[in-house]
Motif scaffolding. Structure first.
Motif, PDB file in Angstrom:
ATOM      1  N   LEU A 223      43.529   0.361  68.356  1.00  0.00           N
ATOM      2  CA  LEU A 223      43.355   0.585  66.915  1.00  0.00           C
ATOM      3  C   LEU A 223      44.661   1.032  66.271  1.00  0.00           C
ATOM      4  O   LEU A 223      45.008   0.592  65.164  1.00  0.00           O
ATOM      5  CB  LEU A 223      42.256   1.627  66.677  1.00  0.00           C
ATOM      6  CG  LEU A 223      40.823   1.182  66.993  1.00  0.00           C
ATOM      7  CD1 LEU A 223      39.864   2.362  66.918  1.00  0.00           C
ATOM      8  CD2 LEU A 223      40.374   0.079  66.038  1.00  0.00           C
ATOM      9  N   ASN A 224      45.399   1.894  66.964  1.00  0.00           N
ATOM     10  CA  ASN A 224      46.685   2.348  66.437  1.00  0.00           C
ATOM     11  C   ASN A 224      47.674   1.188  66.326  1.00  0.00           C
ATOM     12  O   ASN A 224      48.453   1.117  65.355  1.00  0.00           O
ATOM     13  CB  ASN A 224      47.263   3.441  67.341  1.00  0.00           C
ATOM     14  CG  ASN A 224      46.517   4.755  67.207  1.00  0.00           C
ATOM     15  OD1 ASN A 224      45.854   5.003  66.204  1.00  0.00           O
ATOM     16  ND2 ASN A 224      46.608   5.612  68.217  1.00  0.00           N
ATOM     17  N   GLN A 225      47.671   0.291  67.312  1.00  0.00           N
ATOM     18  CA  GLN A 225      48.576  -0.862  67.272  1.00  0.00           C
ATOM     19  C   GLN A 225      48.271  -1.778  66.088  1.00  0.00           C
ATOM     20  O   GLN A 225      49.177  -2.389  65.511  1.00  0.00           O
ATOM     21  CB  GLN A 225      48.472  -1.657  68.572  1.00  0.00           C
ATOM     22  CG  GLN A 225      49.247  -1.052  69.741  1.00  0.00           C
ATOM     23  CD  GLN A 225      49.322  -1.993  70.916  1.00  0.00           C
ATOM     24  OE1 GLN A 225      48.356  -2.684  71.236  1.00  0.00           O
ATOM     25  NE2 GLN A 225      50.481  -2.036  71.560  1.00  0.00           N
ATOM     26  N   LYS A 226      46.989  -1.875  65.738  1.00  0.00           N
ATOM     27  CA  LYS A 226      46.578  -2.715  64.610  1.00  0.00           C
ATOM     28  C   LYS A 226      46.748  -2.012  63.266  1.00  0.00           C
ATOM     29  O   LYS A 226      46.502  -2.608  62.211  1.00  0.00           O
ATOM     30  CB  LYS A 226      45.110  -3.119  64.777  1.00  0.00           C
ATOM     31  CG  LYS A 226      44.836  -4.000  65.987  1.00  0.00           C
ATOM     32  CD  LYS A 226      43.339  -4.262  66.123  1.00  0.00           C
ATOM     33  CE  LYS A 226      43.025  -5.070  67.365  1.00  0.00           C
ATOM     34  NZ  LYS A 226      41.560  -5.299  67.529  1.00  0.00           N
ATOM     35  N   GLY A 227      47.129  -0.733  63.327  1.00  0.00           N
ATOM     36  CA  GLY A 227      47.271   0.025  62.094  1.00  0.00           C
ATOM     37  C   GLY A 227      45.944   0.464  61.512  1.00  0.00           C
ATOM     38  O   GLY A 227      45.873   0.833  60.337  1.00  0.00           O
ATOM     39  N   GLU A 228      44.901   0.445  62.331  1.00  0.00           N
ATOM     40  CA  GLU A 228      43.579   0.848  61.864  1.00  0.00           C
ATOM     41  C   GLU A 228      43.329   2.316  62.185  1.00  0.00           C
ATOM     42  O   GLU A 228      43.777   2.826  63.214  1.00  0.00           O
ATOM     43  CB  GLU A 228      42.493  -0.017  62.521  1.00  0.00           C
ATOM     44  CG  GLU A 228      42.606  -1.497  62.188  1.00  0.00           C
ATOM     45  CD  GLU A 228      41.528  -2.321  62.876  1.00  0.00           C
ATOM     46  OE1 GLU A 228      40.538  -1.718  63.350  1.00  0.00           O
ATOM     47  OE2 GLU A 228      41.680  -3.554  62.942  1.00  0.00           O
ATOM     48  N   GLU A 229      42.616   2.976  61.323  1.00  0.00           N
ATOM     49  CA  GLU A 229      42.340   4.403  61.502  1.00  0.00           C
ATOM     50  C   GLU A 229      41.198   4.621  62.495  1.00  0.00           C
ATOM     51  O   GLU A 229      40.195   3.900  62.470  1.00  0.00           O
ATOM     52  CB  GLU A 229      41.983   5.032  60.161  1.00  0.00           C
ATOM     53  CG  GLU A 229      41.749   6.540  60.224  1.00  0.00           C
ATOM     54  CD  GLU A 229      41.420   7.127  58.867  1.00  0.00           C
ATOM     55  OE1 GLU A 229      41.080   8.327  58.820  1.00  0.00           O
ATOM     56  OE2 GLU A 229      41.484   6.387  57.870  1.00  0.00           O
ATOM     57  N   VAL A 230      41.366   5.584  63.363  1.00  0.00           N
ATOM     58  CA  VAL A 230      40.300   5.953  64.303  1.00  0.00           C
ATOM     59  C   VAL A 230      39.385   6.963  63.624  1.00  0.00           C
ATOM     60  O   VAL A 230      39.841   7.997  63.136  1.00  0.00           O
ATOM     61  CB  VAL A 230      40.882   6.574  65.589  1.00  0.00           C
ATOM     62  CG1 VAL A 230      39.753   6.993  66.529  1.00  0.00           C
ATOM     63  CG2 VAL A 230      41.832   5.610  66.284  1.00  0.00           C
ATOM     64  N   ASN A 231      38.106   6.634  63.571  1.00  0.00           N
ATOM     65  CA  ASN A 231      37.144   7.592  63.037  1.00  0.00           C
ATOM     66  C   ASN A 231      36.851   8.606  64.142  1.00  0.00           C
ATOM     67  O   ASN A 231      36.132   8.304  65.094  1.00  0.00           O
ATOM     68  CB  ASN A 231      35.864   6.881  62.587  1.00  0.00           C
ATOM     69  CG  ASN A 231      34.894   7.813  61.888  1.00  0.00           C
ATOM     70  OD1 ASN A 231      34.569   8.886  62.383  1.00  0.00           O
ATOM     71  ND2 ASN A 231      34.438   7.407  60.710  1.00  0.00           N
ATOM     72  N   ILE A 232      37.439   9.795  64.028  1.00  0.00           N
ATOM     73  CA  ILE A 232      37.355  10.795  65.097  1.00  0.00           C
ATOM     74  C   ILE A 232      35.909  11.190  65.382  1.00  0.00           C
ATOM     75  O   ILE A 232      35.483  11.278  66.539  1.00  0.00           O
ATOM     76  CB  ILE A 232      38.181  12.048  64.737  1.00  0.00           C
ATOM     77  CG1 ILE A 232      39.654  11.689  64.504  1.00  0.00           C
ATOM     78  CG2 ILE A 232      38.061  13.099  65.845  1.00  0.00           C
ATOM     79  CD1 ILE A 232      40.354  11.149  65.716  1.00  0.00           C
ATOM     80  N   ASN A 233      35.143  11.417  64.331  1.00  0.00           N
ATOM     81  CA  ASN A 233      33.748  11.832  64.515  1.00  0.00           C
ATOM     82  C   ASN A 233      32.940  10.758  65.243  1.00  0.00           C
ATOM     83  O   ASN A 233      32.156  11.055  66.146  1.00  0.00           O
ATOM     84  CB  ASN A 233      33.101  12.148  63.170  1.00  0.00           C
ATOM     85  CG  ASN A 233      33.686  13.389  62.520  1.00  0.00           C
ATOM     86  OD1 ASN A 233      34.471  14.100  63.123  1.00  0.00           O
ATOM     87  ND2 ASN A 233      33.297  13.638  61.285  1.00  0.00           N
ATOM     88  N   ASP A 234      33.125   9.498  64.843  1.00  0.00           N
ATOM     89  CA  ASP A 234      32.392   8.411  65.487  1.00  0.00           C
ATOM     90  C   ASP A 234      32.825   8.223  66.933  1.00  0.00           C
ATOM     91  O   ASP A 234      31.996   7.928  67.802  1.00  0.00           O
ATOM     92  CB  ASP A 234      32.595   7.106  64.711  1.00  0.00           C
ATOM     93  CG  ASP A 234      31.838   7.084  63.387  1.00  0.00           C
ATOM     94  OD1 ASP A 234      31.075   8.029  63.133  1.00  0.00           O
ATOM     95  OD2 ASP A 234      32.021   6.125  62.613  1.00  0.00           O
TER      96      ASP A 234
END
Length: 331
Positions: A223-234
């Motif tokens: 997800l980080n490589q794609k520039g997408e945010e990780v939903n920490i709670n999920d």
């Protein structure tokens, strides 16, 4: 019988005094969590040095709180392992010095057995029973036909549950210890990430959490490589649901096959609120016993409770050598 017990296997310095294995006269636990947070985990040398600095104070506070005379103490019990060798030796030497100075018999108690017998402080153990022991260093299913009759029927092949929680928390940039933080954030999230439920062979009671841990790390990395945010709670909710699904499925399988009357949830991870809720709600047909939160994490009360039963099977000694000292996971 009045037992003074000492626990120092990791980073808690604890002394407790119990009467007849159940009545808690005093219970003192000095935690080092705030110290080890700086390093993201327990540093063994720092832990042992802090035990040395504070163990005498903890002894004095426990004896004062119990409002008894030292002559009233019948037995000294101390954790003999498993654990960090430096931390264990501080507790063993302190307990041995106290026993020698006051001419009290002493007995060494296995730390893992202590966790199981924490349930006996507030409840009666009913045999045959199954204990699910989950902590930072251990994940085991233990079958007991009677007191001090232990048969390990399942264990982790790699990471322990608590260890997996800490590593996932570190991956997500959360604080140490990871378990309580992940548990709290999971309540606010949803199981949206597709994480594996590793059950191994169909009839296996063993566990494996390294693959799940790696799946979280890889998912976050991708997800980080794609520039997408990780939903920490999920992510916390997805990870925790995967862990608990496996723990409960294995426990249900073992309880059914061994035809037990009671299931005990023990160890530091037994303080996980979601696990406590789900095992009560999803495991039917058995009496479920879980110690109070204060008796789930490392503490000396559980060592005293175990010692009260252990002396019916093993004589304490006056030669002041703790038998069976070991850092290994032996019963």
């Amino acid at each position: 019988m009045i037992i003074l017990a000492v626990e120092s296997s990791c980073d808690e310095t604890s002394v407790a005094i119990l009467k007849d294995g159940k009545e808690v006269l005093s219970h003192v636990v000095l935690s080092q969590i705030d110290i080890h947070k700086l390093y993201g985990g327990v540093v063994p040398e720092i832990a042992s040095r802090n035990h040395v600095a504070h163990v005498t104070k903890v002894f004095n506070e426990a004896i004062t709180n119990a409002n008894i005379d030292i002559k009233d103490i019948d037995l000294v019990a101390v954790t003999k392992g498993p654990g960090l060798i430096g931390s264990l030796l501080v507790g063993i030497n302190a307990a041995t010095a106290f026993a020698f100075a006051h001419n009290k018999p002493i007995i060494g108690v296995n730390h893992l057995i202590g966790h199981i017998y924490a349930s006996s402080i507030e409840n009666e153990m009913k045999f045959p029973l199954l204990a699910l022991l989950v902590s930072g260093g251990h994940t085991e299913l233990i079958y007991m036909k009677d007191h001090f009759d232990f048969k390990i029927i399942g264990s982790t092949l790699d990471d322990a549950v608590g260890e997996a929680y800490d590593k996932v928390a570190r991956t997500l940039g959360l604080s140490y210890p990871g378990g309580p933080v992940v548990d709290r954030l999971a309540k606010e999230g949803k199981d949206t990430y597709d994480l594996p439920r590793v059950t191994l062979e169909k009839d296996s009671y063993d566990f494996s959490f390294s693959g799940l841990k790696s799946a979280v790390i890889n998912k976050v990395h991708n997800l980080n490589q794609k520039g997408e945010e990780v939903n920490i709670n999920d992510m916390c909710a997805s990870f925790q649901n995967s862990v608990i699904d496996v723990l409960i499925s294995k426990t249900k399988l073992a309880a059914e096959n061994f035809k037990v009357k009671q299931i005990i949830l023990a160890g530091g991870v037994a303080a996980n609120k979601s696990l406590r809720e789900r095992i009560f709600n999803e495991v039917e047909g058995y009496e479920i016993v879980i110690p109070s939160f204060k008796y789930c994490t490392d503490n000396a009360a559980m060592i005293a409770a175990a010692a009260f039963e252990q002396i019916k099977h093993e004589e304490p000694t006056h030669n002041y050598l703790v038998k069976g000292f070991s850092t290994k996971d032996e019963y």
